[in-house]
Design a protein around this motif. Sequence first.
Motif, PDB file in Angstrom:
ATOM      1  N   ARG A  41      47.165  20.640  35.180  1.00 11.75           N
ATOM      2  CA  ARG A  41      47.190  19.362  35.805  1.00 11.75           C
ATOM      3  C   ARG A  41      46.259  18.440  35.845  1.00 11.75           C
ATOM      4  O   ARG A  41      46.406  17.158  35.975  1.00 11.75           O
ATOM      5  N   THR A  44      46.432  16.581  32.533  1.00 15.80           N
ATOM      6  CA  THR A  44      47.400  15.520  32.460  1.00 15.80           C
ATOM      7  C   THR A  44      46.867  14.296  33.239  1.00 15.80           C
ATOM      8  O   THR A  44      47.187  13.128  32.780  1.00 15.80           O
ATOM      9  N   VAL A 222      46.086  21.552  44.903  1.00 13.39           N
ATOM     10  CA  VAL A 222      46.785  22.839  43.820  1.00 13.39           C
ATOM     11  C   VAL A 222      46.949  23.952  44.243  1.00 13.39           C
ATOM     12  O   VAL A 222      48.108  24.829  44.235  1.00 13.39           O
TER      13      VAL A 222
END
Length: 400
Positions: A41, A44, A222
Motif C-alpha cells: 500500500r 502504491t 492499515v
Amino acid sequence: MTPISDVVWHRLTGLMPGELKQAELGWLASPHRHLSLLERRRATLIVNRVRLFAFLFAVLTPLWCVVDFAVFPFPLWSYLALMRLGASAAFAALLLYYRPNGDLFNAYRAMALLFLIPTVFYVVSHSMLYNFRLSGMSAAIGAGYAFLPFVLLAGLSIFPLTLFESLAVASPILLAQAISGYMQWPTMDWPSFVGAFWLLVLITGVAALAGVSQLAFMIALVRQAVRDALTGAFSRTSGEEVIDLQFTIASRSGAPLAVAFLDLDHFKDVNDSFGHEAGDRVLINMVDNVTRHLRHGDMLARWGGEEFLLIMPDTSLAQAEAALARLRDVGFGLRPDRAPVTASIGVAELAFDKSVNWHALVEAADARMYRAKQEGRDRIVSRDRLPHLMPAPRLAGGGR
C-alpha cells in the motif's frame, strides 16, 4: 530501573497518541520489518504521489521560460529554455509511463527519478548563471534558482517515508548544494552559504518528521483495515491478498508454500452453553496463543466464524506438519468449563498438491479440514490418506 526504550516509547506516544503500538516503533526508522500489506500500500501511494509531483513540475517548469525571456540575455535564456523543456518532457514521461505495482523498489526508482531531474537541472543551471555574471533584475531572478533545493526537500513531506528513506532521498540534494558552493569557492559568501545550507538541513528535518508522521498514521490505518476487529488476527481480505502474493512468489521461484485450515471443534456448543461473549473470549485467547508461537513470516487470518487460515511461506509439507504439531502441543486455550480448546486442521502445500492457483490450494486444505472433522476432530489431516493423528494438547488446569 525503567529501560531507556520504555522511556522513549512513552515520550513518543505523547506526541502520537493512539497511533502506534510499541512493537511498531521501529517501523518508523526502517522499512526492514514492514508487513507485506503495508509495504504494498505504501509503495502504491508513493508512486501515485510521485506522478502527482511530476504532473505539477511538467506543467509549471516550462511556464517560467516567459520570465527568463524577459530578464536574461538571449544565449542564457535559450540554454535555460532548452533545459526546462527537457526537464518538462522527463517529468511528463514519468507521469505517463510509470505505474504503481505494489513493489517498494519500484517506488524507490520513481522517487529517485523524480528528484534526479530537478537536481541535475539545478546543478547545471546554477553553473550557467554563475558564468554569466548577472546584475540588477537578472541577478534577482537568477537568485531564485537557488531556491529549487528548498522546494525539493519540502516536497519530501508529501511522502510516507521512514527516517532512513527520508535521509537517503535528501542526501543527494544536500550534496548537490555543497557541489554548487564548491563551484563558487573563489567568490563564496560563506555566511550566506552556511545559513542557506543550515536552512536546507532544517527543512530536511521538518520534511522527515512530516513523512514519519504520515507513516505512523498509515500504519495505524492499515492495521485497522487488515485486522479482524474481534480477535486481532488478519482479516479474510488481507489473508487473500497475502496468499495471492505468496502464491505468485512461490510459483515463480519454486519455493514451497503451505497453508493450514483450522476450525475450532464444537464451537457452537460454547456459544449455546455459555453465551456469545464467552465464545468471543475463546476466539480471542486462541488467536493470542497461536500468534505468540507462530514462526516469523507465518500469518494467521480469520476466514470466518471459528475458521482460520494459517499461511506459511517457504514451508514444505513436512515442516508445516512439525510447526502445527508444536502449536497443538502449546494448545489453543481453554473453554469456559476449563476443557482444552481443540481444532480440526487440514494442510495443503503448493508442490505436493500441484495447485494451479491459490484458490485450489486453500480448497485442498479446506477439504482435509472437513475430513478431520468427519474422522473424529482434534487432529491434522495433511495428505490424502489416513489422518495424521497427534497427541492431545496438555494444558495446565485442564484436560481433554
